[in-house]
Design a protein around this motif. Structure first.
Motif, PDB file in Angstrom:
ATOM      1  N   ALA A 194       0.832  -1.205   0.000  1.00 49.88           N
ATOM      2  CA  ALA A 194       0.000   0.000   0.000  1.00 49.88           C
ATOM      3  C   ALA A 194       0.866   1.254   0.000  1.00 49.88           C
ATOM      4  CB  ALA A 194      -0.926  -0.010   1.220  1.00 49.88           C
ATOM      5  N   ARG A 195       1.944   1.234   0.787  1.00 49.28           N
ATOM      6  CA  ARG A 195       2.839   2.395   0.859  1.00 49.28           C
ATOM      7  C   ARG A 195       3.528   2.637  -0.481  1.00 49.28           C
ATOM      8  NH1 ARG A 195       8.105   3.548   1.583  1.00 49.28           N
ATOM      9  NH2 ARG A 195       8.694   1.340   1.624  1.00 49.28           N
ATOM     10  N   ILE A 196       3.964   1.565  -1.132  1.00 56.32           N
ATOM     11  CA  ILE A 196       4.649   1.690  -2.427  1.00 56.32           C
ATOM     12  C   ILE A 196       3.695   2.232  -3.487  1.00 56.32           C
ATOM     13  CG2 ILE A 196       5.725   0.372  -4.288  1.00 56.32           C
ATOM     14  CD1 ILE A 196       6.849  -1.494  -2.064  1.00 56.32           C
ATOM     15  N   VAL A 197       2.479   1.689  -3.522  1.00 62.07           N
ATOM     16  CA  VAL A 197       1.490   2.146  -4.505  1.00 62.07           C
ATOM     17  C   VAL A 197       1.195   3.625  -4.291  1.00 62.07           C
ATOM     18  CG1 VAL A 197      -0.919   1.944  -5.249  1.00 62.07           C
ATOM     19  CG2 VAL A 197       0.453  -0.125  -4.866  1.00 62.07           C
ATOM     20  N   GLU A 198       1.020   4.017  -3.038  1.00 63.50           N
ATOM     21  CA  GLU A 198       0.722   5.419  -2.742  1.00 63.50           C
ATOM     22  C   GLU A 198       1.878   6.316  -3.186  1.00 63.50           C
ATOM     23  OE1 GLU A 198      -0.529   8.311   1.017  1.00 63.50           O
ATOM     24  OE2 GLU A 198      -0.049   6.193   1.363  1.00 63.50           O
ATOM     25  N   HIS A 199       3.083   5.895  -2.907  1.00 57.47           N
ATOM     26  CA  HIS A 199       4.252   6.698  -3.269  1.00 57.47           C
ATOM     27  C   HIS A 199       4.375   6.865  -4.781  1.00 57.47           C
ATOM     28  CE1 HIS A 199       8.333   8.303  -3.149  1.00 57.47           C
ATOM     29  NE2 HIS A 199       8.675   7.386  -4.040  1.00 57.47           N
ATOM     30  N   LEU A 200       4.209   5.764  -5.515  1.00 56.82           N
ATOM     31  CA  LEU A 200       4.443   5.798  -6.956  1.00 56.82           C
ATOM     32  C   LEU A 200       3.304   6.441  -7.743  1.00 56.82           C
ATOM     33  CD1 LEU A 200       6.112   2.309  -7.556  1.00 56.82           C
ATOM     34  CD2 LEU A 200       7.219   4.547  -7.367  1.00 56.82           C
ATOM     35  N   THR A 201       2.148   6.555  -7.135  1.00 59.65           N
ATOM     36  CA  THR A 201       1.011   7.140  -7.849  1.00 59.65           C
ATOM     37  C   THR A 201       0.587   8.479  -7.249  1.00 59.65           C
ATOM     38  OG1 THR A 201      -0.607   5.938  -6.499  1.00 59.65           O
ATOM     39  CG2 THR A 201       0.145   4.866  -8.528  1.00 59.65           C
ATOM     40  N   ALA A 202       1.399   9.042  -6.360  1.00 60.51           N
ATOM     41  CA  ALA A 202       1.013  10.260  -5.646  1.00 60.51           C
ATOM     42  C   ALA A 202       0.681  11.401  -6.592  1.00 60.51           C
ATOM     43  CB  ALA A 202       2.128  10.682  -4.687  1.00 60.51           C
ATOM     44  N   ASP A 203       1.503  11.580  -7.625  1.00 63.95           N
ATOM     45  CA  ASP A 203       1.263  12.695  -8.523  1.00 63.95           C
ATOM     46  C   ASP A 203       0.092  12.460  -9.459  1.00 63.95           C
ATOM     47  OD1 ASP A 203       2.555  10.726  -9.958  1.00 63.95           O
ATOM     48  OD2 ASP A 203       3.503  12.134 -11.334  1.00 63.95           O
ATOM     49  N   ARG A 204      -0.336  11.196  -9.555  1.00 59.18           N
ATOM     50  CA  ARG A 204      -1.482  10.880 -10.427  1.00 59.18           C
ATOM     51  C   ARG A 204      -2.806  11.048  -9.679  1.00 59.18           C
ATOM     52  NH1 ARG A 204       0.808   8.061 -14.716  1.00 59.18           N
ATOM     53  NH2 ARG A 204       3.043   8.437 -14.630  1.00 59.18           N
ATOM     54  N   ALA A 205      -2.747  11.047  -8.359  1.00 61.84           N
ATOM     55  CA  ALA A 205      -3.984  11.059  -7.583  1.00 61.84           C
ATOM     56  C   ALA A 205      -4.592  12.447  -7.461  1.00 61.84           C
ATOM     57  CB  ALA A 205      -3.715  10.502  -6.177  1.00 61.84           C
ATOM     58  N   GLU A 206      -3.769  13.472  -7.661  1.00 63.52           N
ATOM     59  CA  GLU A 206      -4.277  14.833  -7.518  1.00 63.52           C
ATOM     60  C   GLU A 206      -4.850  15.325  -8.830  1.00 63.52           C
ATOM     61  OE1 GLU A 206      -1.150  17.242  -6.084  1.00 63.52           O
ATOM     62  OE2 GLU A 206      -0.785  16.022  -4.288  1.00 63.52           O
ATOM     63  N   PRO A 207      -6.045  15.939  -8.825  1.00 60.27           N
ATOM     64  CA  PRO A 207      -6.630  16.449 -10.062  1.00 60.27           C
ATOM     65  C   PRO A 207      -5.827  17.633 -10.589  1.00 60.27           C
ATOM     66  CG  PRO A 207      -7.928  17.140  -8.154  1.00 60.27           C
ATOM     67  CD  PRO A 207      -6.914  16.169  -7.634  1.00 60.27           C
ATOM     68  N   HIS A 208      -5.755  17.724 -11.909  1.00 63.86           N
ATOM     69  CA  HIS A 208      -5.038  18.814 -12.534  1.00 63.86           C
ATOM     70  C   HIS A 208      -6.063  19.799 -13.122  1.00 63.86           C
ATOM     71  CE1 HIS A 208      -1.112  16.865 -12.194  1.00 63.86           C
ATOM     72  NE2 HIS A 208      -1.750  15.746 -12.438  1.00 63.86           N
ATOM     73  N   HIS A 209      -6.058  21.007 -12.652  1.00 68.50           N
ATOM     74  CA  HIS A 209      -7.033  21.986 -13.084  1.00 68.50           C
ATOM     75  C   HIS A 209      -6.426  22.911 -14.114  1.00 68.50           C
ATOM     76  CE1 HIS A 209      -9.669  20.718  -9.855  1.00 68.50           C
ATOM     77  NE2 HIS A 209      -8.669  20.835  -8.994  1.00 68.50           N
ATOM     78  N   GLY A 210      -7.193  23.231 -15.127  1.00 68.02           N
ATOM     79  CA  GLY A 210      -6.738  24.171 -16.142  1.00 68.02           C
ATOM     80  C   GLY A 210      -6.836  25.595 -15.632  1.00 68.02           C
ATOM     81  N   THR A 211      -6.157  26.492 -16.329  1.00 70.51           N
ATOM     82  CA  THR A 211      -6.166  27.897 -15.910  1.00 70.51           C
ATOM     83  C   THR A 211      -7.214  28.695 -16.651  1.00 70.51           C
ATOM     84  OG1 THR A 211      -4.451  28.392 -17.531  1.00 70.51           O
ATOM     85  CG2 THR A 211      -3.738  27.854 -15.294  1.00 70.51           C
TER      86      THR A 211
END
Length: 212
Positions: A194-211
């Motif tokens: 669980a820790r490894i999955v969270e670490h490796l996908t951390a940047d994918r979990a946050e939504p990216h909003h346009g400007t």
């Protein structure tokens, strides 16, 4: 290792010597919804009746096919035992097909955040170079030995022969980005997964909003 940025999934190599608990750990990743490519299962399919490797292996090693046209692994093992040239010939047939199966897996899961390549001989075959990170599944030698020798049909000689073909566990651990010690129990291993999955996908979990 920092989480991978950019397109395409993070590729996590999963490896470990015999008896370390790698297959159980692979299931832990799969249970979390992570696509897992099992290299051993791919080889099993290639060796089976009608498998892409069966006819070529039968031609190169007469007498190793069973009555259904699949590869009899016991006969094949005897045919290549202590014969490096024959083993090289077998690898020349099988390795390109295994790589093709892996490529197909990657294409099918191109939209995933993380994929796992479960490859027993990851370091030995140079497969680590295709991975963004590697996790090694490990356990103390005495636990490994007890697990392996408890398997039906396993002998001291067979265990020694398998170990001789595998990179020493200490070297694998030294090269790894992550190490999961299954001697601490599977709940602890699941927590590490669980820790490894969270670490490796951390940047994918946050939504990216346009400007705009």
């Amino acid at each position: 290792m920092t989480p991978k940025a950019g397109s395409g999934p993070v590729i996590l190599g999963l490896t470990g010597s015999i008896g370390m608990g790698k297959s159980a750990t692979a299931r832990m990743f799969a249970d979390r919804g992570i696509p897992v490519h099992d290299a051993d299962a791919a080889v099993h399919a290639l060796y089976g009746p009608g498998g892409a490797a069966a006819a070529a292996i039968g031609a190169a090693f007469p007498g190793v096919l069973d009555g259904d046209g699949g590869v009899d692994r016991t006969r094949l093992r005897a045919a290549v035992l202590d014969a490096p040239d024959r083993m090289a010939a077998l690898e020349a047939i099988v390795h390109p097909l295994v790589r093709a199966a892996s490529t197909d897996f990657m294409a099918r899961h191109a939209a995933a955040a993380l994929v796992v390549l479960d490859i027993p001989l990851l370091y030995e075959t140079g497969g680590a170079g295709r991975c963004d990170a590697v996790v090694v599944v490990s356990a103390p030698p005495e636990i490994q030995r007890a697990r392996v020798l408890a398997r039906p049909g396993m002998t001291e000689a067979a265990f020694a022969a398998i170990l001789a073909k595998q990179m020493p566990d200490a070297e694998k651990r030294a090269r790894a980005d992550f190490v999961i010690d299954t001697s601490r129990g599977f709940p602890a291993a699941e927590a590490e997964v669980a820790r490894i999955v969270e670490h490796l996908t951390a940047d994918r979990a946050e939504p990216h909003h346009g400007t705009g």
